[in-house]
Design an enzyme around this catalytic site. Sequence first.
Site, mmCIF file in Angstrom:
data_model
loop_
_atom_site.group_PDB
_atom_site.id
_atom_site.type_symbol
_atom_site.label_atom_id
_atom_site.label_comp_id
_atom_site.label_asym_id
_atom_site.label_seq_id
_atom_site.Cartn_x
_atom_site.Cartn_y
_atom_site.Cartn_z
ATOM 1 N N LYS A 22 0.850 -1.306 -0.145
ATOM 2 C CA LYS A 22 -0.034 -0.133 -0.197
ATOM 3 C C LYS A 22 0.815 1.012 -0.059
ATOM 4 C CE LYS A 22 -2.522 2.727 3.215
ATOM 5 N NZ LYS A 22 -1.594 3.680 3.822
ATOM 6 N N ASN A 23 1.784 1.342 1.003
ATOM 7 C CA ASN A 23 2.616 2.756 1.060
ATOM 8 C C ASN A 23 3.655 2.929 0.073
ATOM 9 O OD1 ASN A 23 0.995 3.230 3.252
ATOM 10 N ND2 ASN A 23 2.605 2.803 4.687
ATOM 11 N N ARG A 93 -4.014 10.141 3.411
ATOM 12 C CA ARG A 93 -2.913 10.860 3.815
ATOM 13 C C ARG A 93 -1.779 11.031 2.735
ATOM 14 N NH1 ARG A 93 -1.358 13.899 7.635
ATOM 15 N NH2 ARG A 93 0.523 14.388 7.798
ATOM 16 N N CYS A 117 -5.474 8.509 8.461
ATOM 17 C CA CYS A 117 -5.534 8.138 9.976
ATOM 18 C C CYS A 117 -5.536 9.133 10.892
ATOM 19 C CB CYS A 117 -4.951 6.633 10.040
ATOM 20 S SG CYS A 117 -5.350 5.264 9.227
ATOM 21 N N ARG A 123 -0.341 15.297 12.930
ATOM 22 C CA ARG A 123 0.641 14.697 12.110
ATOM 23 C C ARG A 123 1.198 15.724 11.118
ATOM 24 N NH1 ARG A 123 -1.821 9.285 9.274
ATOM 25 N NH2 ARG A 123 0.375 9.174 8.722
ATOM 26 N N PRO A 124 2.366 16.435 11.760
ATOM 27 C CA PRO A 124 2.838 17.649 10.964
ATOM 28 C C PRO A 124 3.585 17.253 9.692
ATOM 29 C CG PRO A 124 4.202 17.055 12.775
ATOM 30 C CD PRO A 124 2.936 15.983 12.942
ATOM 31 N N ILE A 125 3.641 18.359 8.669
ATOM 32 C CA ILE A 125 4.386 18.093 7.465
ATOM 33 C C ILE A 125 5.333 19.161 7.434
ATOM 34 C CG2 ILE A 125 2.554 16.955 6.243
ATOM 35 C CD1 ILE A 125 1.731 19.414 4.878
ATOM 36 N N ASP A 126 5.935 19.710 8.386
ATOM 37 C CA ASP A 126 6.948 20.656 8.304
ATOM 38 C C ASP A 126 7.959 20.341 7.611
ATOM 39 O OD1 ASP A 126 6.999 19.258 11.027
ATOM 40 O OD2 ASP A 126 8.687 20.134 11.195
ATOM 41 N N GLN A 127 8.549 18.916 7.690
ATOM 42 C CA GLN A 127 9.618 18.599 7.159
ATOM 43 C C GLN A 127 9.289 18.570 5.538
ATOM 44 O OE1 GLN A 127 12.751 18.157 8.916
ATOM 45 N NE2 GLN A 127 11.213 19.268 10.053
ATOM 46 N N ASP A 308 3.367 0.620 12.354
ATOM 47 C CA ASP A 308 2.313 0.268 11.541
ATOM 48 C C ASP A 308 1.855 -1.169 11.932
ATOM 49 O OD1 ASP A 308 1.851 2.806 10.620
ATOM 50 O OD2 ASP A 308 2.352 2.234 8.599
ATOM 51 N N ARG A 400 -9.368 0.641 3.227
ATOM 52 C CA ARG A 400 -8.385 1.576 2.823
ATOM 53 C C ARG A 400 -7.092 0.832 2.428
ATOM 54 N NH1 ARG A 400 -6.824 6.091 6.446
ATOM 55 N NH2 ARG A 400 -5.279 5.967 4.847
HETATM 56 C C1 UD1 Z 1 3.861 7.076 6.827
HETATM 57 C C2 UD1 Z 1 2.990 6.063 6.742
HETATM 58 C C3 UD1 Z 1 2.344 5.573 8.011
HETATM 59 C C4 UD1 Z 1 3.356 5.134 9.121
HETATM 60 C C5 UD1 Z 1 4.534 6.359 9.046
HETATM 61 C C6 UD1 Z 1 5.578 5.932 9.949
HETATM 62 C C7 UD1 Z 1 2.205 6.290 4.367
HETATM 63 C C8 UD1 Z 1 1.001 6.900 3.487
HETATM 64 N N1 UD1 Z 1 2.010 6.414 5.820
HETATM 65 O O1 UD1 Z 1 3.136 8.421 7.558
HETATM 66 O O2 UD1 Z 1 1.464 4.549 7.677
HETATM 67 O O3 UD1 Z 1 2.908 5.054 10.455
HETATM 68 O O4 UD1 Z 1 4.991 6.535 7.793
HETATM 69 O O5 UD1 Z 1 6.187 4.810 9.595
HETATM 70 O O6 UD1 Z 1 3.219 5.946 4.088
HETATM 71 N N2 UD1 Z 1 6.867 14.016 11.590
HETATM 72 C C9 UD1 Z 1 7.227 15.439 11.644
HETATM 73 N N3 UD1 Z 1 7.203 16.393 10.869
HETATM 74 C C10 UD1 Z 1 6.964 15.948 9.555
HETATM 75 C C11 UD1 Z 1 6.914 14.643 9.124
HETATM 76 C C12 UD1 Z 1 6.872 13.963 10.086
HETATM 77 O O7 UD1 Z 1 7.487 16.011 12.968
HETATM 78 O O8 UD1 Z 1 7.130 16.890 8.471
HETATM 79 C C13 UD1 Z 1 6.974 13.205 12.383
HETATM 80 C C14 UD1 Z 1 5.499 12.592 12.776
HETATM 81 O O9 UD1 Z 1 4.942 13.353 13.692
HETATM 82 C C15 UD1 Z 1 5.958 11.089 13.338
HETATM 83 C C16 UD1 Z 1 7.391 10.895 12.753
HETATM 84 O O10 UD1 Z 1 7.672 12.364 12.108
HETATM 85 O O11 UD1 Z 1 6.326 11.336 14.791
HETATM 86 C C17 UD1 Z 1 7.071 9.969 11.242
HETATM 87 O O12 UD1 Z 1 6.153 10.509 10.456
HETATM 88 P P1 UD1 Z 1 6.140 9.971 8.834
HETATM 89 O O13 UD1 Z 1 7.325 9.160 8.787
HETATM 90 O O14 UD1 Z 1 6.288 11.027 8.427
HETATM 91 O O15 UD1 Z 1 4.665 9.653 8.798
HETATM 92 P P2 UD1 Z 1 3.948 9.694 7.348
HETATM 93 O O16 UD1 Z 1 4.762 9.586 6.166
HETATM 94 O O17 UD1 Z 1 2.957 10.636 7.772
#
Ligand code: UD1
Length: 431
Positions: A22-23, A93, A117, A123-127, A308, A400
């Site tokens: 899936k991912n 997501r 989910c 679930r930040p996307i700052d990075q 996961d 999903r």
């Molecule tokens: C993806 C997976 C999700 C899985 C997660 C961790 C998909 C579609 N989803 O989610 O199923 O649980 O990886 O293996 O592939 N973080 C920040 N800033 C950012 C991005 C992330 O602080 O910009 C933090 C998050 O809060 C979290 C950690 O980094 O604590 C990991 O997140 P991330 O690996 O980005 O998860 P997703 O890509 O959202």
Amino acid sequence: MTKYIVEGGNPLFGEVHISGAKNAAVAIIPAALMVDGVCRIENIPQISDVSLLLSILQDLGASIRTVNRSTVEIDCTGIRNGQVPYDSARRCRASYYMIGALLGRFAKADVALPGGCDFGGTRPIDQHLKGFKALGAEVSVQGGFINAGAANGRLNGASIFFDKVSVGATINIMLAAALSDGLTVMENVAKEPHIVDVANFLNSMGANVKGAGTDVIKIRGVERLHGGTYSIIPDQIEAGTYMAAVAACGGQVKICNIIPKHMDCITAKLLEMGVEVDEIDDSLLVRRIGPLTKANVKTMPYPGFPTDMQPQLAAALCMAHGTSIITDSVWSSRFRYVDEFKRMGAQIQVNDNLAIIEGVEHLTGAQIQACDLRAGAAMIIAALAAYGTSEITGVHYIERGYESVVEKFRRLGGNITSVEIEDSDAILTAG
Ligand code: UD1
């Protein structure tokens, strides 16, 4: 609306064929948007997140042909740069990968903030945004949309050191950088198998991505990506889910069509719990005859134990001898499923990002509600192992990400049925 009725107590026997990851699929489909030509993608899982992303591409002008159950051909030659609306983005997501893909192709993206989910926290996307900015994009968040664009119409390669290991940010920047000018070096990146799969996909379409699977990825931007054929890797988490189900229910199941190396972090934990696991070519034979023993688990980025898989393993640990401690170091509040397990007789205490599980003799069937994708899978496992009947609502979360989950468990001897219910019944059940 659909709910699952599960009559628990049967051990599982037979073979299960694992679908495409899936991912990986949810990143590769948006990546196809960057390709000038026809991408034939094989081993695509039939899940609702995939259908949604294909429909987003179609809305942007892609032509999509279903070749067979697990193969599609995507032609984005005539695609236009449109907006990805809230109604699509909020349902998945991975819609955030549309930002990297549109930026790569058009140096401009206008995408509603993603849904997906709810793990009980933000679930930040700052990075992701930091990476896009480093490539020269101006980024703003307005009215629930992310607007990103390069002033001169081209992104430039850059050095990016991520503050946090992020699957999503690693892939998103990889997409945008693949068609930018010059060299991008990303450090402190995620190493999950699907990161490598997306890099392999891009390379097979003409990109120049090196180092995926290590801490540093280097991307030399190319002018264009060409069409080709690519087959998605098997789903590590789907495979792990069936392994955890055998641990919880007992029995013997051959988990087929997998990459055993990807399963090492899960296999090691199951062995510790008294489950037998034997590798046979591209399958694992998983067997549990004796009792389950407690285990402590800490989730980590790959190659650590995946977050996961945490709820599914917790389902099995509810019936293990002794006290187990689960620490989720990726998502700090990913324990929303615990209240549902407690309705089945589980003894679990949650303290911040820790769950302390006191194993009980058996769980009993109950009405329970899936609160996210993997929690939903865990509820199926708990219900299959429990004494008596369970009703699981909220199964759209499960669908999903799991292809034919009811059929696959039924073929293993699990007594699970999918039934249609009136919406009003679902609301009543949901409370
Ligand atoms: C993806 C997976 C999700 C899985 C997660 C961790 C998909 C579609 N989803 O989610 O199923 O649980 O990886 O293996 O592939 N973080 C920040 N800033 C950012 C991005 C992330 O602080 O910009 C933090 C998050 O809060 C979290 C950690 O980094 O604590 C990991 O997140 P991330 O690996 O980005 O998860 P997703 O890509 O959202």
